[in-house]
Design a protein around this motif. Structure first.
Motif, PDB file in Angstrom:
ATOM      1  N   THR A 287      30.481  41.342  34.861  1.00 48.68           N
ATOM      2  CA  THR A 287      30.952  39.615  35.218  1.00 48.68           C
ATOM      3  C   THR A 287      29.722  39.034  34.707  1.00 48.68           C
ATOM      4  N   ARG A 288      29.156  39.293  33.965  1.00 51.43           N
ATOM      5  CA  ARG A 288      28.035  38.363  33.979  1.00 51.43           C
ATOM      6  C   ARG A 288      28.433  37.649  32.608  1.00 51.43           C
ATOM      7  N   PRO A 289      27.828  36.076  32.629  1.00 52.33           N
ATOM      8  CA  PRO A 289      29.098  35.335  31.291  1.00 52.33           C
ATOM      9  C   PRO A 289      27.838  35.740  29.665  1.00 52.33           C
ATOM     10  N   GLU A 290      27.038  36.366  30.059  1.00 56.47           N
ATOM     11  CA  GLU A 290      26.193  36.905  28.447  1.00 56.47           C
ATOM     12  C   GLU A 290      25.939  38.518  28.738  1.00 56.47           C
ATOM     13  N   ARG A 291      25.886  39.207  27.883  1.00 58.62           N
ATOM     14  CA  ARG A 291      26.548  40.986  27.948  1.00 58.62           C
ATOM     15  C   ARG A 291      24.669  41.175  28.086  1.00 58.62           C
ATOM     16  N   ALA A 292      23.778  41.870  27.610  1.00 56.74           N
ATOM     17  CA  ALA A 292      22.837  42.581  28.028  1.00 56.74           C
ATOM     18  C   ALA A 292      21.747  41.652  26.866  1.00 56.74           C
ATOM     19  N   ASP A 293      22.976  41.730  25.083  1.00 54.63           N
ATOM     20  CA  ASP A 293      22.173  41.598  24.232  1.00 54.63           C
ATOM     21  C   ASP A 293      22.010  40.222  23.967  1.00 54.63           C
ATOM     22  N   GLY A 294      22.163  39.503  24.902  1.00 60.23           N
ATOM     23  CA  GLY A 294      23.039  38.062  24.765  1.00 60.23           C
ATOM     24  C   GLY A 294      23.832  37.690  24.361  1.00 60.23           C
ATOM     25  N   SER A 295      24.767  38.064  23.507  1.00 60.58           N
ATOM     26  CA  SER A 295      25.771  37.935  23.186  1.00 60.58           C
ATOM     27  C   SER A 295      26.985  37.246  24.425  1.00 60.58           C
ATOM     28  N   ALA A 296      27.764  36.642  24.170  1.00 60.48           N
ATOM     29  CA  ALA A 296      28.463  35.551  25.120  1.00 60.48           C
ATOM     30  C   ALA A 296      30.309  37.414  25.598  1.00 60.48           C
ATOM     31  N   ASN A 297      30.181  37.189  26.404  1.00 59.51           N
ATOM     32  CA  ASN A 297      30.549  38.247  27.366  1.00 59.51           C
ATOM     33  C   ASN A 297      32.018  37.831  27.537  1.00 59.51           C
ATOM     34  N   PRO A 298      33.277  37.813  26.923  1.00 62.68           N
ATOM     35  CA  PRO A 298      34.495  37.464  27.029  1.00 62.68           C
ATOM     36  C   PRO A 298      34.936  38.276  28.773  1.00 62.68           C
ATOM     37  N   LEU A 299      34.117  39.366  29.455  1.00 62.18           N
ATOM     38  CA  LEU A 299      34.688  39.515  30.303  1.00 62.18           C
ATOM     39  C   LEU A 299      34.903  38.804  32.200  1.00 62.18           C
ATOM     40  N   ALA A 300      33.415  37.700  31.216  1.00 59.11           N
ATOM     41  CA  ALA A 300      32.939  37.228  32.260  1.00 59.11           C
ATOM     42  C   ALA A 300      34.548  36.545  33.007  1.00 59.11           C
ATOM     43  N   ASN A 301      35.372  35.792  32.100  1.00 59.39           N
ATOM     44  CA  ASN A 301      36.691  35.550  32.375  1.00 59.39           C
ATOM     45  C   ASN A 301      37.679  36.353  33.392  1.00 59.39           C
ATOM     46  N   VAL A 302      37.801  36.037  34.906  1.00 61.24           N
ATOM     47  CA  VAL A 302      38.654  36.835  35.345  1.00 61.24           C
ATOM     48  C   VAL A 302      40.227  36.830  35.206  1.00 61.24           C
ATOM     49  N   LYS A 303      40.425  36.224  34.134  1.00 65.22           N
ATOM     50  CA  LYS A 303      42.239  36.111  34.103  1.00 65.22           C
ATOM     51  C   LYS A 303      42.002  37.328  32.476  1.00 65.22           C
ATOM     52  N   LEU A 304      40.852  37.752  31.695  1.00 65.31           N
ATOM     53  CA  LEU A 304      40.617  38.370  31.320  1.00 65.31           C
ATOM     54  C   LEU A 304      41.068  40.070  31.751  1.00 65.31           C
ATOM     55  N   ARG A 305      39.861  39.843  32.765  1.00 65.83           N
ATOM     56  CA  ARG A 305      39.897  40.748  33.700  1.00 65.83           C
ATOM     57  C   ARG A 305      41.524  41.223  34.227  1.00 65.83           C
ATOM     58  N   GLN A 306      41.972  40.954  34.662  1.00 65.63           N
ATOM     59  CA  GLN A 306      43.172  41.006  35.512  1.00 65.63           C
ATOM     60  C   GLN A 306      43.912  41.617  34.447  1.00 65.63           C
ATOM     61  N   ALA A 307      43.954  40.861  33.245  1.00 69.47           N
ATOM     62  CA  ALA A 307      44.879  41.417  32.001  1.00 69.47           C
ATOM     63  C   ALA A 307      44.738  43.011  31.583  1.00 69.47           C
ATOM     64  N   LEU A 308      43.704  43.258  31.461  1.00 67.14           N
ATOM     65  CA  LEU A 308      43.159  44.775  31.231  1.00 67.14           C
ATOM     66  C   LEU A 308      43.951  45.539  32.456  1.00 67.14           C
ATOM     67  N   ASN A 309      43.627  44.739  34.082  1.00 64.47           N
ATOM     68  CA  ASN A 309      44.144  45.370  34.661  1.00 64.47           C
ATOM     69  C   ASN A 309      46.025  45.490  34.999  1.00 64.47           C
ATOM     70  N   PHE A 310      46.687  44.437  35.062  1.00 62.33           N
ATOM     71  CA  PHE A 310      47.626  45.078  34.232  1.00 62.33           C
ATOM     72  C   PHE A 310      48.246  45.409  33.011  1.00 62.33           C
ATOM     73  N   ALA A 311      48.125  45.804  31.916  1.00 58.54           N
ATOM     74  CA  ALA A 311      47.350  46.428  31.000  1.00 58.54           C
ATOM     75  C   ALA A 311      47.819  47.671  31.230  1.00 58.54           C
ATOM     76  N   THR A 312      46.755  48.465  32.120  1.00 57.70           N
ATOM     77  CA  THR A 312      46.115  49.535  32.609  1.00 57.70           C
ATOM     78  C   THR A 312      47.889  50.630  33.102  1.00 57.70           C
ATOM     79  N   ASN A 313      48.517  51.194  33.116  1.00 61.08           N
ATOM     80  CA  ASN A 313      49.903  52.235  33.527  1.00 61.08           C
ATOM     81  C   ASN A 313      48.427  53.364  34.252  1.00 61.08           C
ATOM     82  N   LYS A 314      48.376  52.915  35.378  1.00 63.92           N
ATOM     83  CA  LYS A 314      48.011  53.908  36.283  1.00 63.92           C
ATOM     84  C   LYS A 314      48.545  55.093  36.824  1.00 63.92           C
ATOM     85  N   ASP A 315      50.421  55.099  36.737  1.00 61.73           N
ATOM     86  CA  ASP A 315      50.964  56.154  37.113  1.00 61.73           C
ATOM     87  C   ASP A 315      50.462  56.562  35.600  1.00 61.73           C
ATOM     88  N   ALA A 316      50.449  56.332  34.953  1.00 60.69           N
ATOM     89  CA  ALA A 316      49.912  56.849  33.596  1.00 60.69           C
ATOM     90  C   ALA A 316      48.963  57.680  33.610  1.00 60.69           C
TER      91      ALA A 316
END
Lengths: 526, 313
Positions: A287-316
């Motif tokens: 969740t850090r704003p930057e990745r270890a290589d210094g590039s911007a980390n899109p996953l710092a955005n909570v909405k993207l993390r929530q989107a990934l969770n909604f897009a994951t079919n756990k039953d499957a």
């Protein structure tokens, strides 16, 4: 008519006196394990094959019932926590003995607990951080605390506080405490549990024999255990372990791969047990704003993390990886079997529309690349990767893969050098503080390496660690789970049972939700 | 050069090999990402605990101090304690080496028994249907994964027919023979394929050599020609190959040991690597280096016996 009635009464009486299969004593059990133990000592046990065996050899002052939640008496017949929560007193049971016949006394408890709380010796000392001093007077043990600790009673029912013999350690060969423990592990073994170590050939087999001085009684009113001993065989290959059971060379085989569970269930000679566990599979998200290589980390955005969770079919995922033998997590912070776990139904139930809406809100570009770090050689991780690649392509995320081995994954987790990686957890203690500290409390391990740092969560966690009012503590935990689920520092996945296949003749064996192998009540129906 | 001085000069060559292996393994093991503390405590330890573990294991010392200690301890025969198994490395290795050694020799024996006669038959019937059948059969052996052959043997001969135990090692010599027969056969199916191919082509080469034709012209009986002239000369390159195979097998046949639950050093090495157990990885590598050197030395000695030209040069 009267005769029939009397006969019925007689049969009913017999049935209640002799249940369908009457309990039998004697015989030994052969158990196929996936890995060997190294040093089964309450404080040096640091790997599951050690931890899960400790209570067979060493008993604790208190015990938990099979549900893993209710505390009952153990070597101590009673306990009381002081009104102010700053001390615990316990009364040792009368006439209890170590496996060599010497009495278990206050000095042994003092020795064992001081050893367990010593950070220079025990990797688990942190669990007893509140302990100030331990003293004994006759059969009464007094534990003085630095601060009130709602977990202390459960800790006295946990493997690391099991009781060892002070005299045996004093007499053992070796310079350090660990050397002494090693030399005691076979030669002159003295324990307080239902079994004693009889022999151990590292990497291949281990034998336990019944402890003739064990105190706890079985259903027949005589002392446990029912069986005379256990032979453990180390069979690391899943397929070979199963073959060994099918050939009748062993009575039980643990860690049956989920792909083979239904086959075992169909075998009339085999009793396929799926013991409820505290094991959860999840994937930390950086969740850090930057990745270890210094590039911007899109996953710092909570909405993207929530989107990934909604897009994951756990039953499957549960179907694909566990062949249905598991379920999606209902609390972000712990397995549903853990105390104080809240259950508001499956977290982030699969919803592609919500996921797409969140992606749009987050302003994440189509074709954004994310890397999943997986364990090389893990079949489960391979399936998870393929499934996620497909599921997330629906929301325009391109999932790459980096395969590494366990320690490399651990190092990446510690240094924050990852986007998302697979991970798993089993509780070692019956209280949720351990798992909540690991997954969410930033100072422990940066919230499982995600870098997530939430002030409200952190202060709730700190407060809960000294909160003696169970209702208030439950409220704190409910709120922590709410915050955690909302912030989604993890890809929430699923929980799995412990799959153990036993011969139909084996009764009474239990693997607890913490993973402990309980052989004291096991018996063989011949 | 006499046989003895040849032997001594070859023996001395082991020392630099050993030293080079020490340096390489020390550097390589520490170049791996992750350390024993992380491997040990993986998902559980706090940052403080990791630091404590590193302190206890001496991982916070400068690298040259660690290397100095390693060299000093190794030369005095102390390989340290295994982090994973919490026991002396030498003790652990000596516990596990016999199973791997037994399996290695057993499988080489099987390989020779299978490959030897068949190679001769194939070579003497070159390109006939017997030759083609034998070579095709071995090709299948070579291209089938070891774990698969192992599981098939276990399923049918052990679990179904109950002729053999399903995996394990046993306690006595005869139990070892019984337990290890299937794993040895599994390994042998692979190694014998390599040996067979090599021996077959050497035999073909030698059979056509002028000295064999000369022997035949002299009217020597066929069994003497095959035994004294063909076999002896055809074996020279096969002995090298055999030496390499044994060296390989001594360091453990990881897959076979895992499938058949044989408590050998191959599995131990894998566990050690996954646990980043530096002392154990170092100890095992040095042991393998010594073993392989000794086996190569023996191979060279046997070759020199077979081929006197090697002793002279």
């Amino acid at each position: 008519m009267k005769k029939i009635l009397m006969a019925t009464v007689a049969v009913a009486a017999m049935m209640s006196a002799f249940p369908a299969s009457a309990l039998e004593r004697g015989g030994s059990l052969t158990f196929a394990r996936y890995d060997d133990s190294t040093l089964i000592d309450p404080i040096y046990a640091d790997r599951n094959p050690d931890i899960w065996m400790v209570t067979n050899l060493y008993d604790t002052l208190l015990r938990t019932e099979a549900d893993g939640k209710t505390v009952t008496s153990g070597l101590a017949s009673s306990y009381a926590v002081a009104e102010d929560g700053l001390s615990v007193s316990l009364t040792l049971r009368d006439g209890i003995k170590f496996s060599d016949g010497t009495p278990i006394e206050g000095k042994d408890v003092v020795f064992s607990l001081q050893r367990a709380a010593n950070p220079d010796l025990s990797p688990w000392a942190g669990l007893l951080a509140s302990v100030d001093s331990v003293s004994a007077e006759g059969n009464t043990i007094n534990i003085a605390l630095k601060n009130s600790d709602p977990t202390i009673v459960l800790m006295l029912a946990t493997f690391n506080t099991a009781i060892v013999s002070a005299d045996a350690f004093a007499a053992a060969e070796g310079e350090t405490d660990q050397d002494k423990s090693s030399s005691l592990s076979i030669e002159g073994f003295v324990g307080s549990g239902p079994f004693v170590m009889k022999s151990h050939q590292r990497g291949s087999m281990m034998q336990f024999a019944a402890n003739p001085h064990y105190w706890r009684e079985g259903e027949d009113g005589k002392a446990l255990p029912y069986i005379d001993g256990i032979n453990f065989l180390v069979i690391p290959d899943d397929a070979t372990r199963i073959l060994k059971l099918q050939a009748g060379e062993v009575d039980a085989a643990e860690f049956i791969p989920f792909a083979r569970v239904s086959e075992m269930q169909a075998d009339p000679k085999i009793n396929m047990e799926l013991f409820p566990s505290t094991r959860i599979i999840y994937s930390p998200i950086n969740t850090r704003p930057e990745r270890a290589d210094g590039s911007a980390n899109p996953l710092a955005n909570v909405k993207l993390r929530q989107a990934l969770n909604f897009a994951t079919n756990k039953d499957a995922l549960v179907q694909l990886v566990l062949h249905g033998a598991g379920k999606p997590v209902t609390s972000g912070l712990m397995a549903s079997t853990t105390q104080l776990a809240t259950d508001n139904g499956p977290l982030y139930q699969y919803d592609l529309d919500k996921a797409k809406a969140l992606i749009a809100e987050a302003g994440v570009a189509d074709g954004t690349e994310i890397t999943l770090t997986t364990l090389a050689g893990s079949a489960d991780d391979g399936i998870i990767l393929a499934a996620l690649q497909q599921m997330w392509s629906d929301i325009g995320i391109k999932l790459n893969v980096a395969q590494v081995d366990g320690p490399t994954r651990g190092a990446k987790n510690r240094s924050g050098d990852f986007d998302i990686h697979t991970y798993g957890w089993v509780n070692d203690v019956n209280d949720p503080a351990q798992v909540a500290g690991w997954l969410g409390y930033n100072p422990t391990a940066k919230a499982v390496g995600t870098g997530w740092d939430n002030a409200e969560f952190n202060s709730l966690y700190e407060a809960s660690n000294t909160e003696m009012d169970p209702a208030k503590r439950a409220e704190q935990y409910a709120r922590m789970q709410e915050i955690y689920a909302e912030a989604a520092p993890l890809l929430f996945m699923y929980e799995t049972p412990f799959a153990v296949a036993l011969s139909q003749d084996v009764k009474g064996y239990v693997q607890t939700p913490l993973g402990n192998n309980e052989f004291a009540t096991a018996w063989i129906d011949r | 050069m006499s046989s003895i001085s040849y032997f001594i000069s070859r023996l001395l060559q082991i020392i630099p090999t050993f030293l080079i292996v020490m340096v390489i393994i020390f550097m390589l093991v520490r170049a791996l990402p992750g350390d024993p503390a992380i491997a040990m405590a993986d998902a559980k330890a706090t940052a403080e605990q990791l630091e404590q573990i590193r302190q206890r294991l001496g991982l916070n010392e400068p690298i040259w101090v660690q290397f100095g200690l390693f060299v000093k301890n190794t030369l005095t025969g102390n390989l340290g304690d295994s982090i994973l198994l919490k026991a002396p490395v030498t003790e652990v290795i000596f516990e596990r080496l016999p199973a791997s050694g037994f399996l290695a020799l057993y499988s080489v024996l099987f390989s020779l028994l299978i490959a030897g006669p068949l190679a001769f038959v194939a070579a003497l019937n070159r390109n006939g249907w017997i030759d083609i059948t034998i070579r095709s059969a071995f090709q299948i052996g070579l291209s089938t994964p070891v774990f698969y052959i192992g599981l098939i043997l276990l399923t049918f001969l052990a679990a179904k027919m109950r002729w053999f135990p399903v995996g394990g090692y046993g306690a006595t010599f005869w139990e070892h023979m019984h337990h290890l027969l299937l794993p040895a056969l599994t390994v042998a199916l692979y190694t014998s394929a390599i040996i067979m191919r090599n021996l077959r082509s050497s035999v073909i080469e030698v059979v056509d050599a002028e000295y064999v034709q000369f022997a035949r012209a002299k009217g020597l009986p066929e069994h003497i020609i095959l035994g004294r002239h063909v076999l002896r000369n055809a074996l020279i390159s096969t002995v090298t190959l055999l030496g390499l195979s044994i060296g390989n097998l001594m360091s453990g046949t990881l897959v076979t040991e895992t499938v058949f639950a044989v408590p050998g050093v191959g599995r131990l090495m894998l566990d050690a690597i996954f646990a980043r157990d530096y002392p154990l990885i170092q100890g095992l590598t040095l042991t393998f280096a010594v073993l392989v050197s000794i086996i190569f030395l023996l191979t060279d000695m046997i070759q020199a016996m077979l081929d006197p030209r090697l002793r002279v040069s």
